[in-house]
Design a protein around this motif. Sequence first.
Motif, mmCIF file in Angstrom:
data_model
loop_
_atom_site.group_PDB
_atom_site.id
_atom_site.type_symbol
_atom_site.label_atom_id
_atom_site.label_comp_id
_atom_site.label_asym_id
_atom_site.label_seq_id
_atom_site.Cartn_x
_atom_site.Cartn_y
_atom_site.Cartn_z
ATOM 1 N N ILE A 32 -41.662 -0.605 10.413
ATOM 2 C CA ILE A 32 -40.322 -0.343 9.882
ATOM 3 C C ILE A 32 -40.389 0.073 8.415
ATOM 4 O O ILE A 32 -39.663 0.971 7.974
ATOM 5 N N VAL A 33 -41.299 -0.536 7.648
ATOM 6 C CA VAL A 33 -41.454 -0.142 6.245
ATOM 7 C C VAL A 33 -41.928 1.304 6.161
ATOM 8 O O VAL A 33 -41.402 2.111 5.385
ATOM 9 N N ALA A 34 -42.922 1.653 6.978
ATOM 10 C CA ALA A 34 -43.450 3.021 6.976
ATOM 11 C C ALA A 34 -42.398 4.027 7.419
ATOM 12 O O ALA A 34 -42.319 5.141 6.887
ATOM 13 N N SER A 35 -41.576 3.645 8.394
ATOM 14 C CA SER A 35 -40.537 4.553 8.885
ATOM 15 C C SER A 35 -39.513 4.857 7.803
ATOM 16 O O SER A 35 -39.060 5.994 7.659
ATOM 17 N N ALA B 90 -42.001 12.833 14.691
ATOM 18 C CA ALA B 90 -40.542 12.951 14.640
ATOM 19 C C ALA B 90 -40.026 13.876 15.737
ATOM 20 O O ALA B 90 -39.042 13.566 16.418
ATOM 21 N N GLN B 91 -40.696 15.008 15.933
ATOM 22 C CA GLN B 91 -40.250 15.973 16.932
ATOM 23 C C GLN B 91 -40.398 15.444 18.353
ATOM 24 O O GLN B 91 -39.569 15.717 19.224
ATOM 25 N N VAL C 10 -34.801 7.257 12.039
ATOM 26 C CA VAL C 10 -33.695 7.260 11.083
ATOM 27 C C VAL C 10 -33.058 8.649 11.124
ATOM 28 O O VAL C 10 -33.514 9.563 10.430
ATOM 29 N N PRO C 11 -32.025 8.832 11.932
ATOM 30 C CA PRO C 11 -31.406 10.157 12.078
ATOM 31 C C PRO C 11 -30.841 10.683 10.762
ATOM 32 O O PRO C 11 -30.402 9.916 9.899
ATOM 33 N N SER C 12 -30.872 11.996 10.625
ATOM 34 C CA SER C 12 -30.260 12.711 9.495
ATOM 35 C C SER C 12 -30.982 12.491 8.167
ATOM 36 O O SER C 12 -30.465 12.883 7.114
ATOM 37 N N TRP C 13 -32.161 11.858 8.206
ATOM 38 C CA TRP C 13 -32.932 11.746 6.983
ATOM 39 C C TRP C 13 -34.194 12.600 7.101
ATOM 40 O O TRP C 13 -34.162 13.635 7.740
ATOM 41 N N TYR C 14 -35.291 12.226 6.476
ATOM 42 C CA TYR C 14 -36.394 13.171 6.312
ATOM 43 C C TYR C 14 -37.673 12.769 7.038
ATOM 44 O O TYR C 14 -38.758 13.174 6.620
ATOM 45 N N GLN C 15 -37.567 12.009 8.108
ATOM 46 C CA GLN C 15 -38.769 11.680 8.866
ATOM 47 C C GLN C 15 -39.386 12.959 9.429
ATOM 48 O O GLN C 15 -38.722 13.742 10.092
ATOM 49 N N GLY C 16 -40.664 13.160 9.135
ATOM 50 C CA GLY C 16 -41.354 14.343 9.629
ATOM 51 C C GLY C 16 -41.131 15.595 8.809
ATOM 52 O O GLY C 16 -41.613 16.670 9.168
#
Length: 355
Positions: free
Chosen positions: A97-100, A146-147, A166-172
Amino acid sequence: MLRLEIRLVVFLAALALLFLLAVEWSVDGRRYGPALSDGDSPRRRSATYRSAGIVSTKTPNKKRQKNYSFDPLPSNVVESVDGFLFFVGYARSGHSIVASFLDAHPNVVIAHEYALFNRWAETPDLFNNRREFLFNTLFNSSHFSAQAGLRQGKGGIKKKGYSLEVPSWYQGTYEGGITMIGDKAGGMTAQVYRRNKDKFVSVYRQLCSTAGVPVYAIHVVRNPYDNIATMLLYNDHVKQTTNVTHKYRNIDALRKQIKAYFVQVESVLDMMKQAGLNDITIHHSSFVKNPKGTMQRVCNSLSVTCSESYLQMVAEHTFSNESQSRHLVEWTPELVKTVEANIAKHPILKHYKFK
């Protein structure tokens, strides 16, 4: 005659040069290509990063995996990286969760379970002194995760009851540039050290040299009773069938899990000391109680700027209460005291109790 020989030599030299530029060399029986450029075809980029192990045949969405192509980071983005981050610790401790959340930061990229230290230890020439390839590999691993939905609660990593997406943020992905890049594979990183301490230290030094930026290690610590219980329930695939009234009972397995956990603790603490890691310790309970404050401290330690909206997102997506899985398992007084005695040996755990 002399002119003909000269022409032949020049022709052969040119042919050899073209061959060297085109060929992909082999390391330990596996093929790896040279550093990629913006002009490389999607097919070649995909093949090169597949050889680095980014795309697993076990990923849940094979259609996405088949059609996925890799785009290299622009050179100015690679140059913008001024810190490297990896995780050390124990399975089921809260690293994910921290990494995400860090990967959701607009200027941070954290690969999801790429197991960099394992791969580097197995094939040292893969990343050594190949900074651009290293950063591209981790970015594309994060992007693919993410994809392909590998952080989702269903169909991906199969987390029960929550999602690491975490939708709408910058994962990936990222915005503008990348300040911090790294990999999350805490338990696997510790395994490399347990198997071969000298090799781990060697890989760590090569990483520091190749990255050319400060290298940090995040160490997430959870209440040992909860961590041990979650490991047991996860390994035995019984979490969905337990509750505080009908507790899971397997005393022999619990005893073995206690021993395994503290072997990991001693290994991780020794690793941080022997390798001289620049570590940042996060207590999972503190993170759940104060996610904004804890993440702000992490960002400050990493010299990463965190906006108020980012910190608010972290707070909104963090569990409202810490999971106390120790109450889902039946403990004997003897085993509680065993854990208590082991906790007393390690100051970093001293404030944790069973109740």
